[in-house]
Structures are given as structure tokens and as C-alpha cells.
Design an enzyme around this catalytic site. Structure first.
Site, PDB file in Angstrom:
ATOM      1  N   ASP A 131       0.822  -1.223   0.000  1.00  0.00           N
ATOM      2  CA  ASP A 131       0.000   0.000   0.000  1.00  0.00           C
ATOM      3  C   ASP A 131       0.848   1.263   0.000  1.00  0.00           C
ATOM      4  O   ASP A 131       0.413   2.312   0.474  1.00  0.00           O
ATOM      5  CB  ASP A 131      -0.943   0.029   1.217  1.00  0.00           C
ATOM      6  N   GLN A 140       2.361  -5.952  -3.336  1.00  0.00           N
ATOM      7  CA  GLN A 140       2.591  -5.988  -1.890  1.00  0.00           C
ATOM      8  C   GLN A 140       3.889  -5.222  -1.546  1.00  0.00           C
ATOM      9  O   GLN A 140       4.183  -4.222  -2.160  1.00  0.00           O
ATOM     10  CB  GLN A 140       2.623  -7.425  -1.358  1.00  0.00           C
ATOM     11  N   LYS A 179       2.525   2.267  -5.066  1.00  0.00           N
ATOM     12  CA  LYS A 179       3.233   1.779  -6.257  1.00  0.00           C
ATOM     13  C   LYS A 179       2.465   2.091  -7.530  1.00  0.00           C
ATOM     14  O   LYS A 179       3.062   2.340  -8.574  1.00  0.00           O
ATOM     15  CB  LYS A 179       3.463   0.266  -6.135  1.00  0.00           C
ATOM     16  N   GLY A 214      -4.115  -4.090  -4.678  1.00  0.00           N
ATOM     17  CA  GLY A 214      -4.885  -3.094  -5.409  1.00  0.00           C
ATOM     18  C   GLY A 214      -4.081  -1.835  -5.621  1.00  0.00           C
ATOM     19  O   GLY A 214      -3.450  -1.328  -4.692  1.00  0.00           O
ATOM     20  N   HIS A 215      -4.058  -1.332  -6.846  1.00  0.00           N
ATOM     21  CA  HIS A 215      -3.376  -0.082  -7.157  1.00  0.00           C
ATOM     22  C   HIS A 215      -4.416   0.979  -7.472  1.00  0.00           C
ATOM     23  O   HIS A 215      -5.234   0.804  -8.378  1.00  0.00           O
ATOM     24  CB  HIS A 215      -2.436  -0.255  -8.348  1.00  0.00           C
TER      25      HIS A 215
END
Length: 432
Positions: free
Chosen positions: A13, A224, A16, A40-41
């Protein structure tokens, strides 16, 4: 031209997605090499929030080819939902923009159910899995029973593989009190998904070798973070894959000599989702402030993230393990108005000073942070676009991070928008 790896340097988180999106504007290809849709991005482009879990962030650049490497575990339904979602938003650049490795393993419905059943049974001993089936899928990969993307394109050969795998998995599901799966029903679902995925399946490794010979710029995107690595993270509170830079080789088929730079992403503070040790965690009004101002709620799960001061001990470790050539510091703007700002420079364990991350999670849980205080700033950062635009104390904070880790800061994010970025150095041009 270099191949650049982008790695999370904390517990995930870190932002990225935004950094990959920025660098993807220069890259001709962006490659995801591990993890699955448990990551999730979140991107904000032209005021629109877009969340991706499997497709690399570079898909929002029309001239960039996006690849999903062999090290990724793919949920076919999630992949198709993301493609459909981007099409509906008018953001899909065309089918030629995505290539999925046939060697990537497939997350099956039984993997998701098994993940949830185990967590439910664990009670207070839960590790905080997202329930997406990532771990069970990697288990089947390691035990040589897994289904791969290429198998979805061969229906006749797929059914006996599913029958063999589900014979064992159904027995475990029954033991855990979960319903078993009918192999033929799963087969029909996978065959339908396979036909839709077929146009995207290709030889990712071969393309990467060719692009490297041709001198194209390739960005390799991790999921991650370093501290969640299955080998080097806070085991057992980790993910099920290797999240460090070395996985860029095993998860794509590129040799180590073809990785030319590695950028680690770190927030200006630290967050963590789920269980596990977190030495600098704040259980007070400051932790709440960081969570609210930083919007610290999981893009995959919606869970509130645990928040704490920047941990330079853990960040130094991440720099060493990944061979980082640069740090990208995100959410620097969240620290506005906080004075003083604290950073952890060491731990105390059983009364003794410790300058490294202990191997045992139980020992790290007992570590007390040793803090250094830095002067804060009140000036807003949202409009900063160059290093000269940053307040002196914000520059001093970044300089302190670079000195403490031995790794230069190459980028600072001062807001969620693509344009709200201060660049100190470009990882592509540094390696030319």
C-alpha cells in the site's frame, strides 16, 4: 536502455500504482511479476479514480504494452472484469496492449473458498489474508498440481487436471465445513473464461528478451511490499510469494544481468493491513490523523490500515535486500502541519539496542522503537512540482531518509494526482 524494477519497500500500500503509472509514460512495456488480485493499485487520472488489481498500471498509457508474467496467479474472472471495466470507462487501449503468460497459474473457485474457510477457522490466530485464494493457488503450484493459463485453452486436457486437483481439495473443504466443488461445473466456467482470455495469452518471457536486446525501456512492477515477502518478511504474517526484486527474474524469466535499476516505494510514514508486528504503530490521535488525511483504507478490502511513524530500520533492510538504487517517497503531503515528525532509527529489545529487523515475528512484536524528532512544516505541498518548490524542512526530511538508508530519494509524491509529483532523478536516464 535499462529495465527498471519498482518494489514496495514497506508492508504494501505504498503508492506503487501511482509511481508505476508515472514511469510507464516513458516505458514501452510494464510487466507484473508476482502476486495476484490481493494487491490493489489506486490511480487518479484527470480527476477519475481507477483501481486495478491484476492488469499493470501502465494500461492507462496507450502506447505501452502491459504483461502479466509467469510468477503472477491469475483469477480469470477478475481479469475479465478489469478489462470490461476499462472498456466501459473508455480507457481500454486495445487488445494488443495486454499479454498474459501461459505459464501463470490460475486461481480456482476452490482456492478462494479454502482461503476463507481457513481464516474463519483460525479465529484470533488469523493472519489477515484477503480471501482471494492467493495462498492456496501458490500451494498447488508448489505441489505441481496447479492449473495454468495455457491449460484454459485446451478444454479436453483441462478436465482430468481439475478432477485430480478437486479430489484432494474437496476433501479438505469438507473437513473445514465448506461446500465441495463439481469439477465439470468449474471446467465449464474456466473454458468460457479461457475463450475470452485466449487473444491475450502469449510468450511474455520471449518478448522481454527481445525487447531487452532491442534496447526498449521495460518497467517491472511488484505487488505488496518487501516486509510481506514469504522468505524475508515478518513470517508468518506475510503473503505467499516473493515480493523482493529477485522475484522480477523468477516471475518473468529475465536474468539478473538484465535488471538495471530498482526503485523502492515508501510512504513518509508506515501503514499495515491485517495482523502482524508493527513497532511504530500509533494507537492515538496521531494514528487517526494519518489514517484520515492519508485515506488509509484498503483498495482491495476496504479495511482501515494501521498507521505509524516511518521505520528507518525496516526501510534500510528493504534497501539492502532489493539493491535499491532509488527511493520514491509517497504521501509526503500527509505530514503537513505535524511538528515534530518522528522517525524510528533503532529498536530496543529486552533492554538492548537493535539496528536490524529480528527474524522472528515474536521478537519484532516486543521491539520498542527508538525515535528521532525532525522539524515539521506548515506550507502546503500540493502545488510543488520541483525540488525548489518544497519547504526547507520537507527537503530536510527527505535528505534524512536518504542519509539514514544510504539510498537517494528520486521522487516525492505530494498528492494523489499524476501531476502532483516532485522528481529528483529519473531511474531510466540514470542507467543510460
Amino acid at each position: 536502455m535499462p529495465n527498471v524494477v519498482v518494489i514496495g519497500a514497506q508492508w504494501g500500500d505504498e503508492g506503487k500504482g501511482k509511481v508505476v503509472d508515472l514511469y510507464a509514460g516513458e516505458a514501452e512495456a510494464v510487466v507484473r511479476f508476482q502476486g495476484g488480485n490481493n494487491a490493489g493499485h489506486t490511480l487518479v487520472v484527470e480527476g477519475e479514480k481507477i483501481i486495478l488489481h491484476l492488469i499493470p498500471s501502465g494500461i492507462l498509457h496507450p502506447d505501452t504494452v502491459c504483461c502479466i508474467g509467469n510468477g503472477v496467479v491469475v483469477d480469470p474472472q477478475v481479469l475479465l472484469q478489469e478489462i470490461d471495466g476499462l472498456r466501459a470507462k473508455g480507457r481500454w487501449p486495445g487488445d494488443d496492449a495486454l499479454v498474459v503468460s501461459g505459464a501463470a497459474h490460475v486461481i480456482l473457485p476452490c482456492h478462494r473458498e479454502l482461503d476463507k474457510a481457513r481464516e474463519g477457522r483460525a479465529g484470533r490466530a488469523q493472519i489477515g489474508t484477503t480471501g482471494r485464494g492467493i495462498g492456496p493457488c501458490y500451494e498447488d503450484k508448489a505441489s505441481r498440481k496447479g492449473v495454468r493459463v495455457a491449460d484454459l485453452l485446451e478444454p479436453e486436457a483441462l478436465l482430468p487436471k481439475l478432477e485430480a486437483l478437486l479430489d484432494e481439495r474437496n476433501a479438505l473443504l469438507r473437513h473445514l465445513g465448506a461446500p465441495p466443488f463439481d469439477p465439470r461445473a468449474v471446467w465449464e466456467e474456466l473454458c468460457a473464461a479461457g475463450e475470452r482470455i485466449r487473444p491475450f495469452v502469449g510468450d511474455v518471457t520471449g518478448r522481454l528478451h527481445r525487447w531487452t536486446r532491442e534496447g526498449r525501456k521495460v518497467l517491472l512492477e511488484g505487488a505488496q511490499g518487501t516486509l510481506l515477502d514469504i522468505d524475508h518478511g515478518t513470517y508468518p504474517f506475510v503473503t505467499s510469494s516473493n515480493t523482493t526484486a529477485g522475484a522480477a527474474c523468477t516471475g518473468t524469466g529475465l536474468p539478473p544481468r538484465d535488471l538495471h535499476a530498482a526503485v523502492g516505494i515508501t510512504k513518509a510514514y508506515v501503514t499495515r493491513v491485517g495482523a502482524g508486528p508493527f513497532p511504530t504503530e500509533l494507537h492515538d490521535a496521531m494514528g487517526d490523523r494519518l489514517r484520515e488525511r492519508g485515506g488509509e483504507f484498503g483498495s482491495t478490502t476496504g479495511r482501515p490500515r494501521r498507521c505509524g511513524w516511518l521505520d528507518l530500520v525496516a526501510l534500510r533492510s528493504a534497501c539492502r535486500m532489493n539493491g535499491l538504487t532509488g527511493l520514491a517517497v509517497t504521501k509526503l503531503d500527509v505530514l503537513e502541519g505535524i511538528d515534530p515528525i518522528r522517525v524510528c532509527t533503532a529498536y530496543r529489545l529486552d533492554g538492548e539496542r537493535v539496528d536490524h529487523v529480528p527474524a522472528r515475528a515474536e521478537d519484532l512484536e516486543r521491539c520498542e522503537p527508538v525515535y528521532e524528532e525532525l522539524a515539521g512544516w506548515t506550507e502546503p505541498l500540493a502545488g510543488a512540482r520541483s525540488p525548489e518548490d518544497l519547504p526547507a524542512n520537507a527537503r530536510a526530511f527527505l535528505d534524512h531518509v536518504a542519509e539514514a538508508t544510504g539510498c537517494p530519494v528520486v521522487l516525492a509524491s505530494v498528492g494523489p494526482g499524476r501531476e502532483q509529483t516532485v522528481e529528483f532523478a529519473n531511474p531510466f536516464t540514470l542507467c543510460d
